[in-house]
Design an enzyme around this catalytic site. Structure first.
Site, mmCIF file in Angstrom:
data_model
loop_
_atom_site.group_PDB
_atom_site.id
_atom_site.type_symbol
_atom_site.label_atom_id
_atom_site.label_comp_id
_atom_site.label_asym_id
_atom_site.label_seq_id
_atom_site.Cartn_x
_atom_site.Cartn_y
_atom_site.Cartn_z
ATOM 1 C CB CYS A 59 -0.918 0.010 1.225
ATOM 2 S SG CYS A 59 -2.053 -1.368 1.299
ATOM 3 C CB CYS A 99 -3.308 -1.217 -15.789
ATOM 4 S SG CYS A 99 -2.119 -2.257 -16.655
#
Length: 377
Positions: A12, A334
């Site tokens: 993250c 992406c």
């Protein structure tokens, strides 16, 4: 969101930001890279940006005489032990913890990352968000799966919501990959996910977007950009298991799905059969070669949709696309860096970028998806 493993895991990258800050950061990133092509629409975020991953993989390894499971880090060839992740489907994390407990009970040893000895490499869990089913894939070395029936029975007793269990055999030591050989231990060997009213069969090796909520957002935007009348011939390049092409089929006269991976093409054909869609055909071929053959035979396409991997489209593919000269191109990306490169090539080839819509498919990471509409200038 504060995770104690933030610095060790590194999954993250944007955990230090509030979610609205993350969206602003990603918007600025896309504007910086793509703003020279056209106006950038405001990024579409998630109402609930946690526990969105419907595909969870955890590596298993021995540590101080115990079995641990967690996030695999390829650079260090190490596992960061964890029982849960804020991004993972919560039920998937629970199942993996149960698998770890049962491994110790039945003396099923994890693979040592240095020596390669042991049995269980990693566990993959896939959950259907809109559809039905939970798949558990036990990735192992070859050899006898001792106490297999008892292990499976206890796993199902603990989690009766599991609909299929598959053993995949992989002797590679190069990360969380699936081997060529699989055997079904329980159930049908697949689950079914529903997107925009269509059902898609997902087997262990099927590619499928990991965030189904935002996938619907992404595909709705692609449909909007294509603005089909029902009379068009459409090519879905890099079609994978056919999701976007099948969704576009009801808006088109004819769809060709092109994918070099034969396993994915087989899944795509099955998905067309499941949904009774007859105006789409799938081809196991290089998409660039396929478009060249169409052009050489005097055939055309009105719209090309492409959803390439992070590396973007090859120069050969882009040249073939420009030569085929469809009226519209819908590019799903992406990776804004490779997207910028490819848009520059398409602009030189006679296309104008009309719209760019960022979509946050992976909250708390630095990844950002974009949908782009290009038209012949």
């Amino acid at each position: 969101m504060i995770c104690q493993l933030y610095k060790k895991c590194s999954g993250c990258q944007l955990q230090n930001m509030e979610y609205e800050e993350q969206l602003s950061f990603k918007q600025a990133k896309v504007v910086k890279l793509l703003g020279r092509f056209c106006h950038i629409d405001e990024i579409i975020g998630m109402e609930n940006p946690l526990h969105y991953r419907n595909k969870v993989q955890m590596a298993f390894t021995p540590l101080r005489g115990k079995t641990v499971s967690g996030v695999y880090q390829s650079a260090r060839r190490a596992v960061v032990p964890t029982d849960s992740c804020f991004l993972d489907n919560e039920k998937a994390d629970e199942i993996i913890v149960t698998v770890r407990r049962l491994c110790e009970k039945f003396k099923i040893f994890p693979v040592d990352l240095r020596s390669g000895k042991g049995f269980l490499h990693h566990v993959l869990v896939r959950n259907a968000f809109f559809g039905k089913g939970i798949m558990v894939v036990l990735v192992t070395n070859k050899g006898e799966f001792r106490s297999c029936n008892a292990f499976i029975n206890e796993l199902l007793k603990a989690h009766p919501e599991i609909t299929t269990i598959v053993r995949n055999i992989n002797d590679s030591d190069k990360g969380l990959f699936l081997g060529e050989k699989s055997e079904i231990l329980f159930g049908d060997g697949y689950i079914t996910e529903t997107l925009l009213g269509l059902d898609f069969r997902i087997s262990p090796k099927s590619f499928f977007q990991v965030n189904p909520v935002q996938t619907e957002v992404l595909y709705k935007k692609a449909i909007e950009f294509a603005n089909l009348s029902g009379k068009e011939r459409l090519i879905d390049a890099y079609c994978g298991t056919g999701t976007i092409g099948l969704i576009m089929a009801k808006h088109s006269k004819e769809v060709f799905g092109v994918e070099i991976n034969k396993d994915a093409v087989r899944d795509a054909k099955k998905n067309a059969e499941i949904n009774n869609i007859e105006n789409i055909r799938f081809f196991a071929a290089d998409a660039g070669d396929f478009m060249d053959d169409l052009r050489k035979n005097g055939e055309k396409a009105d719209v090309v949709i492409t959803d390439p991997p992070r590396a973007g489209c090859s120069g050969k593919f882009l040249n073939s696309l420009i030569s085929l000269s469809p009226k519209k191109v819908v590019y799903i990306s992406c990776n804004p860096e490779t997207l910028a490169r490819d848009l520059y090539t398409l602009r030189k080839g006679g296309y104008k970028v009309k719209r760019i819509q960022p979509v946050d498919m992976f909250p708390y990471t630095d990844h950002v998806e974009s949908v782009v509409l290009l038209e012949r200038a």
